[in-house]
Each structure stands twice: as structure tokens, then as C-alpha cells.
Design an enzyme around this catalytic site. Structure first.
Site, PDB file in Angstrom:
ATOM      1  N   GLY A 170       0.818  -1.217   0.000  1.00 51.24           N
ATOM      2  CA  GLY A 170       0.000   0.000   0.000  1.00 51.24           C
ATOM      3  C   GLY A 170       0.851   1.265   0.000  1.00 51.24           C
ATOM      4  O   GLY A 170       2.090   1.212   0.028  1.00 51.24           O
TER       5      GLY A 170
ATOM      6  N   LEU B  45       1.310   3.664   2.329  1.00 54.04           N
ATOM      7  CA  LEU B  45       2.156   3.804   3.509  1.00 54.04           C
ATOM      8  C   LEU B  45       3.045   2.581   3.707  1.00 54.04           C
ATOM      9  O   LEU B  45       4.229   2.712   4.026  1.00 54.04           O
ATOM     10  CB  LEU B  45       1.289   4.039   4.758  1.00 54.04           C
ATOM     11  CG  LEU B  45       2.061   4.183   6.070  1.00 54.04           C
ATOM     12  CD1 LEU B  45       3.061   5.333   6.004  1.00 54.04           C
ATOM     13  CD2 LEU B  45       1.100   4.386   7.239  1.00 54.04           C
TER      14      LEU B  45
ATOM     15  N   ASP C 217      -7.141  10.945  10.947  1.00 53.58           N
ATOM     16  CA  ASP C 217      -7.840  12.152  11.409  1.00 53.58           C
ATOM     17  C   ASP C 217      -9.361  11.968  11.337  1.00 53.58           C
ATOM     18  O   ASP C 217     -10.106  12.697  11.984  1.00 53.58           O
ATOM     19  CB  ASP C 217      -7.418  13.368  10.554  1.00 53.58           C
ATOM     20  CG  ASP C 217      -7.564  13.160   9.060  1.00 53.58           C
ATOM     21  OD1 ASP C 217      -7.492  11.993   8.598  1.00 53.58           O
ATOM     22  OD2 ASP C 217      -7.766  14.149   8.334  1.00 53.58           O
TER      23      ASP C 217
ATOM     24  N   TYR D  65     -16.011   4.579   7.555  1.00 53.92           N
ATOM     25  CA  TYR D  65     -14.551   4.338   7.570  1.00 53.92           C
ATOM     26  C   TYR D  65     -13.960   4.789   8.913  1.00 53.92           C
ATOM     27  O   TYR D  65     -13.198   4.052   9.545  1.00 53.92           O
ATOM     28  CB  TYR D  65     -13.907   5.092   6.408  1.00 53.92           C
ATOM     29  CG  TYR D  65     -12.404   5.243   6.507  1.00 53.92           C
ATOM     30  CD1 TYR D  65     -11.557   4.168   6.279  1.00 53.92           C
ATOM     31  CD2 TYR D  65     -11.829   6.485   6.819  1.00 53.92           C
ATOM     32  CE1 TYR D  65     -10.171   4.314   6.373  1.00 53.92           C
ATOM     33  CE2 TYR D  65     -10.451   6.631   6.904  1.00 53.92           C
ATOM     34  CZ  TYR D  65      -9.632   5.545   6.688  1.00 53.92           C
ATOM     35  OH  TYR D  65      -8.254   5.701   6.783  1.00 53.92           O
TER      36      TYR D  65
ATOM     37  N   TRP E 120      -4.368  12.781   5.121  1.00 55.34           N
ATOM     38  CA  TRP E 120      -4.203  13.291   3.757  1.00 55.34           C
ATOM     39  C   TRP E 120      -2.881  12.850   3.131  1.00 55.34           C
ATOM     40  O   TRP E 120      -2.062  13.686   2.717  1.00 55.34           O
ATOM     41  CB  TRP E 120      -4.296  14.816   3.775  1.00 55.34           C
ATOM     42  CG  TRP E 120      -5.616  15.400   4.176  1.00 55.34           C
ATOM     43  CD1 TRP E 120      -6.548  14.863   5.023  1.00 55.34           C
ATOM     44  CD2 TRP E 120      -6.151  16.666   3.760  1.00 55.34           C
ATOM     45  NE1 TRP E 120      -7.624  15.705   5.156  1.00 55.34           N
ATOM     46  CE2 TRP E 120      -7.397  16.823   4.392  1.00 55.34           C
ATOM     47  CE3 TRP E 120      -5.690  17.680   2.932  1.00 55.34           C
ATOM     48  CZ2 TRP E 120      -8.208  17.952   4.203  1.00 55.34           C
ATOM     49  CZ3 TRP E 120      -6.486  18.808   2.755  1.00 55.34           C
ATOM     50  CH2 TRP E 120      -7.732  18.937   3.374  1.00 55.34           C
TER      51      TRP E 120
HETATM   52  N1  NAP Z   1      -4.284   7.519   2.649  1.00 55.60           N
HETATM   53  C1  NAP Z   1      -4.580   8.462   3.548  1.00 55.60           C
HETATM   54  O1  NAP Z   1      -4.830   9.627   3.200  1.00 55.60           O
HETATM   55  C2  NAP Z   1      -4.607   8.127   5.014  1.00 55.60           C
HETATM   56  C3  NAP Z   1      -4.915   9.153   5.923  1.00 55.60           C
HETATM   57  C4  NAP Z   1      -4.944   8.861   7.273  1.00 55.60           C
HETATM   58  C5  NAP Z   1      -4.658   7.577   7.725  1.00 55.60           C
HETATM   59  N2  NAP Z   1      -4.365   6.589   6.830  1.00 55.60           N
HETATM   60  C6  NAP Z   1      -4.098   5.249   7.355  1.00 55.60           C
HETATM   61  O2  NAP Z   1      -2.839   4.797   6.901  1.00 55.60           O
HETATM   62  C7  NAP Z   1      -2.859   3.377   6.768  1.00 55.60           C
HETATM   63  C8  NAP Z   1      -2.323   2.990   5.404  1.00 55.60           C
HETATM   64  O3  NAP Z   1      -3.178   3.541   4.419  1.00 55.60           O
HETATM   65  P1  NAP Z   1      -2.732   3.687   2.915  1.00 55.60           P
HETATM   66  O4  NAP Z   1      -3.034   5.071   2.498  1.00 55.60           O
HETATM   67  O5  NAP Z   1      -1.366   3.122   2.739  1.00 55.60           O
HETATM   68  O6  NAP Z   1      -3.814   2.739   2.226  1.00 55.60           O
HETATM   69  P2  NAP Z   1      -3.686   1.760   0.999  1.00 55.60           P
HETATM   70  O7  NAP Z   1      -2.741   2.303  -0.012  1.00 55.60           O
HETATM   71  O8  NAP Z   1      -5.084   1.438   0.613  1.00 55.60           O
HETATM   72  O9  NAP Z   1      -2.986   0.497   1.642  1.00 55.60           O
HETATM   73  C9  NAP Z   1      -3.671  -0.429   2.437  1.00 55.60           C
HETATM   74  C10 NAP Z   1      -3.169  -1.798   2.049  1.00 55.60           C
HETATM   75  O10 NAP Z   1      -3.849  -2.763   2.855  1.00 55.60           O
HETATM   76  C11 NAP Z   1      -4.159  -3.859   2.013  1.00 55.60           C
HETATM   77  N3  NAP Z   1      -5.255  -4.653   2.550  1.00 55.60           N
HETATM   78  C12 NAP Z   1      -6.590  -4.419   2.451  1.00 55.60           C
HETATM   79  N4  NAP Z   1      -7.261  -5.436   3.029  1.00 55.60           N
HETATM   80  C13 NAP Z   1      -6.333  -6.296   3.511  1.00 55.60           C
HETATM   81  C14 NAP Z   1      -6.397  -7.537   4.199  1.00 55.60           C
HETATM   82  N5  NAP Z   1      -7.571  -8.098   4.504  1.00 55.60           N
HETATM   83  N6  NAP Z   1      -5.244  -8.151   4.544  1.00 55.60           N
HETATM   84  C15 NAP Z   1      -4.048  -7.593   4.233  1.00 55.60           C
HETATM   85  N7  NAP Z   1      -3.914  -6.453   3.560  1.00 55.60           N
HETATM   86  C16 NAP Z   1      -5.053  -5.801   3.210  1.00 55.60           C
HETATM   87  C17 NAP Z   1      -4.509  -3.220   0.684  1.00 55.60           C
HETATM   88  O11 NAP Z   1      -4.432  -4.195  -0.341  1.00 55.60           O
HETATM   89  P3  NAP Z   1      -5.384  -4.058  -1.643  1.00 55.60           P
HETATM   90  O12 NAP Z   1      -4.976  -2.793  -2.322  1.00 55.60           O
HETATM   91  O13 NAP Z   1      -5.079  -5.293  -2.385  1.00 55.60           O
HETATM   92  O14 NAP Z   1      -6.788  -3.986  -1.103  1.00 55.60           O
HETATM   93  C18 NAP Z   1      -3.437  -2.139   0.581  1.00 55.60           C
HETATM   94  O15 NAP Z   1      -2.264  -2.626  -0.026  1.00 55.60           O
HETATM   95  C19 NAP Z   1      -4.304   2.944   7.024  1.00 55.60           C
HETATM   96  O16 NAP Z   1      -4.403   2.492   8.334  1.00 55.60           O
HETATM   97  C20 NAP Z   1      -5.103   4.221   6.866  1.00 55.60           C
HETATM   98  O17 NAP Z   1      -6.265   4.185   7.660  1.00 55.60           O
HETATM   99  C21 NAP Z   1      -4.323   6.848   5.484  1.00 55.60           C
END
Ligand code: NAP
Length: 280
Positions: free
Chosen positions: A10, A12, A102, A125, A150
Site C-alpha cells: 500500500g 504507507l 484524522d 470508515y 491526507w
Molecule cells: N491515505 C490516507 O490519506 C490516510 C490518511 C490517514 C490515515 N491513513 C491510514 O494509513 C494506513 C495505510 O493507508 P494507505 O493510504 O497506505 O492505504 P492503501 O494504499 O489502501 O494500503 C492499504 C493496504 O492494505 C491492504 N489490505 C486491504 N485489506 C487487507 C487484508 N484483509 N489483509 C491484508 N492487507 C489488506 C490493501 O491491499 P489491496 O490494495 O489489495 O486492497 C493495501 O495494499 C491505514 O491504516 C489508513 O487508515 C491513510
């Protein structure tokens, strides 16, 4: 340190794998295809086999709008998956790092949110991410929660990509100007997370780039930094009409984390400049 990363492909997760590897840690990176956190047996077997000291649990259901229709799936990954990771970590004495959001706040505050401020999510969410925080807190393992906001960076699809793509496809874009938060580069966040781990921190932290912006201000900055020919017009959250409600103000106060890191977070505009000059 032996560090296992879930959700390693993903946005992060890939940054954390890169940063922890560059720091010389023994990184065990598991994308969803290799470790599905919703399967408790698989999680338990994997953690027992790898014996990490730290699990950076980046796997998450992150489709904010779709979660309104798929709240069961969001809960299954963000709450139940986190419980599976936390219980398995407790068995082997590993610390779990849980990135959170956030969106656990309702956004009605007038000053930046501190880690112990009252949570009150306004979307499915946000509810599911808060449920993940809650199950982790009572799981019995040692934990660090890192709320951030973000995100943008390489290896994912984010708002900066949307602006860059829109500039190639058309000459204009409407952007919401009544939501304010902290745009954060994964190139700032991942080192901050690894710093907290290396410092042996526990508890809840806020970690994002410094300052604040609306989505429109962020889009304007991308246009300027990348030299795009894209006309931006302001719109409102109401007019945009996304399925999920979002906090209008979700600026996070990072003072507690900065105290552990011994440095201030980078201003968001500076991080954006570095990211785009490395990427474009
Ligand atoms: N992006 C933002 O703006 C943001 C802001 C605040 C907090 N966060 C937090 O940061 C963290 C990382 O987010 P991100 O932006 O990196 O999101 P992301 O790019 O969607 O990455 C999440 C990863 O988790 C994988 N995943 C989903 N379901 C799964 C499962 N059952 N088992 C194992 N892996 C699974 C996804 O795989 P698939 O793609 O194959 O589904 C994806 O690779 C999260 O906790 C999110 O809540 C993100």
C-alpha cells in the site's frame, strides 16, 4: 530490529518497508496476497514463524466513500484484522504499530486535535478505524497508534495523482475548499513512524506534515510546483456530494510525537516540493 509489515504494497506500507530497510532493520514485508489479516489462523502462523519484535500494521480498508455501503468489509479489515494482528502479537511479545486517521474526529474543533481529544467519527470508515484503535488498546500487546492525514507519495493512488492526471486530461478541475487538514508525504511519515519505534515509544501520537491546507490549497500548490496548465475552481463539500461525510477541520497537533522525535515535522509545502521534484 525484526519488523513485519502488513499491507506492505500500500501507499504507507511500501514507504515503511523502504525506510525501515534503509535504516538496516530486518524487514519482513507482507502484501495482502501473502498475508490476509482477516484470517486469524494465517496471521497467528505468520507471526509465530517470523517472530518480529515489531509489527507495523499498514493493512487497512481505506475506501472512504465505498465504506458507507460496505461497512461490514471495513469492520472486517480495520477492526477484526487489527484484533487478529494484536492477539497474535501479544502471544509472541511483539509491539504493534497501528496507523490511524484524522477521520476518527468529527471536525468541529477550532484548534488542532491532540492525541487524547475526544473521538467522534462521522463516517463508516472513521468508525471502523476507531474500532481498530479500541480493540488494539485492550488486546494486551504493547502498541503505538499513529494518527495521520491526507497521505500522498509513490506507489499508490492519491489526491496529488488526481491533480496531475486531471491536468493531462482537461484544463479544469473543481476542488473542495471547505475541508481543512494536514497534507502529509509518506516520505515524512514513514521515517517518523520508524523513529517512534526505535525510540521505544508506546501510546497514541499524531504525526503529519506541519501546517494546514484545504484540498483547493493543496491542488493549487501541486499546480504551482509541477507547473501545470490547470484551472482550479472552488466548490463546497455540500455541492461535491460525496457519499461519506468528512470532518471539515481535521488538523492534528503533533507536539507529543515531535517531543519524542526531537524535531519538528516538515512544513507540508516543503514536503510536496521535495516529493514532486523527486518524482516528475
Ligand atoms: N491515505 C490516507 O490519506 C490516510 C490518511 C490517514 C490515515 N491513513 C491510514 O494509513 C494506513 C495505510 O493507508 P494507505 O493510504 O497506505 O492505504 P492503501 O494504499 O489502501 O494500503 C492499504 C493496504 O492494505 C491492504 N489490505 C486491504 N485489506 C487487507 C487484508 N484483509 N489483509 C491484508 N492487507 C489488506 C490493501 O491491499 P489491496 O490494495 O489489495 O486492497 C493495501 O495494499 C491505514 O491504516 C489508513 O487508515 C491513510
Amino acid at each position: 530490529m525484526r519488523i513485519l509489515v502488513t499491507g506492505a504494497a500500500g501507499l504507507l506500507g511500501s514507504a515503511v518497508v523502504r525506510t525501515a530497510g534503509e535504516r538496516g532493520h530486518d524487514v519482513r514485508a507482507f502484501p495482502r496476497s501473502a498475508l490476509d489479516v482477516t484470517d486469524p489462523g494465517q496471521v497467528d502462523r505468520r507471526l509465530r514463524a517470523e517472530k518480529p519484535e515489531v509489527v507495523i500494521h499498514c493493512a487497512a480498508y481505506t475506501a472512504v466513500d465505498r465504506a458507507e455501503e460496505e461497512s461490514d468489509q471495513a469492520m472486517s479489515v480495520n477492526r477484526d484484522g487489527t484484533r487478529n494482528v494484536a492477539m497474535a502479537a501479544a502471544e509472541i511479545g511483539a509491539t504493534v504499530v497501528y496507523p490511524s486517521t484524522d477521520f476518527v474526529f468529527n471536525g468541529r474543533a477550532g484548534t488542532p486535535y491532540r492525541p487524547d481529544d475526544e473521538t467522534s467519527p462521522v463516517s463508516a470508515y472513521g468508525v471502523s478505524k476507531l474500532a481498530g484503535e479500541q480493540v488494539l488498546a485492550v488486546s494486551g500487546c504493547s502498541w503505538i497508534m499513529v494518527r495521520t492525514s491526507w497521505l500522498y507519495g509513490p506507489g499508490g493512488w492519491d489526491f496529488v495523482d488526481v491533480v496531475l492526471e486531471q491536468a493531462e486530461r482537461s484544463g479544469g478541475m473543481s476542488v473542495v475548499d471547505d475541508q481543512v487538514g494536514c497534507p502529509t508525504w509518506t516520505g515524512s511519515l514513514a521515517p517518523g513512524i520508524v523513529d517512534l519505534v526505535e525510540a521505544g515509544a508506546t501510546g497514541t501520537y499524531h504525526l503529519c506534515d506541519a501546517g494546514q491546507a484545504s484540498w483547493l490549497a493543496l491542488a493549487q500548490a501541486v499546480v504551482e510546483e509541477a507547473g501545470l496548465d490547470l484551472e482550479l475552481t472552488a466548490t463546497s463539500t455540500l455541492a461535491w456530494g460525496a457519499p461519506a461525510q468528512r470532518p471539515p477541520y481535521s488538523v492534528l497537533d503533533c507536539e507529543k510525537a515531535e517531543g519524542i522525535l526531537g524535531r519538528d515535522m516538515t512544513p507540508w509545502r516543503e514536503s510536496l516540493h521535495t516529493y514532486l521534484s523527486e518524482t516528475l
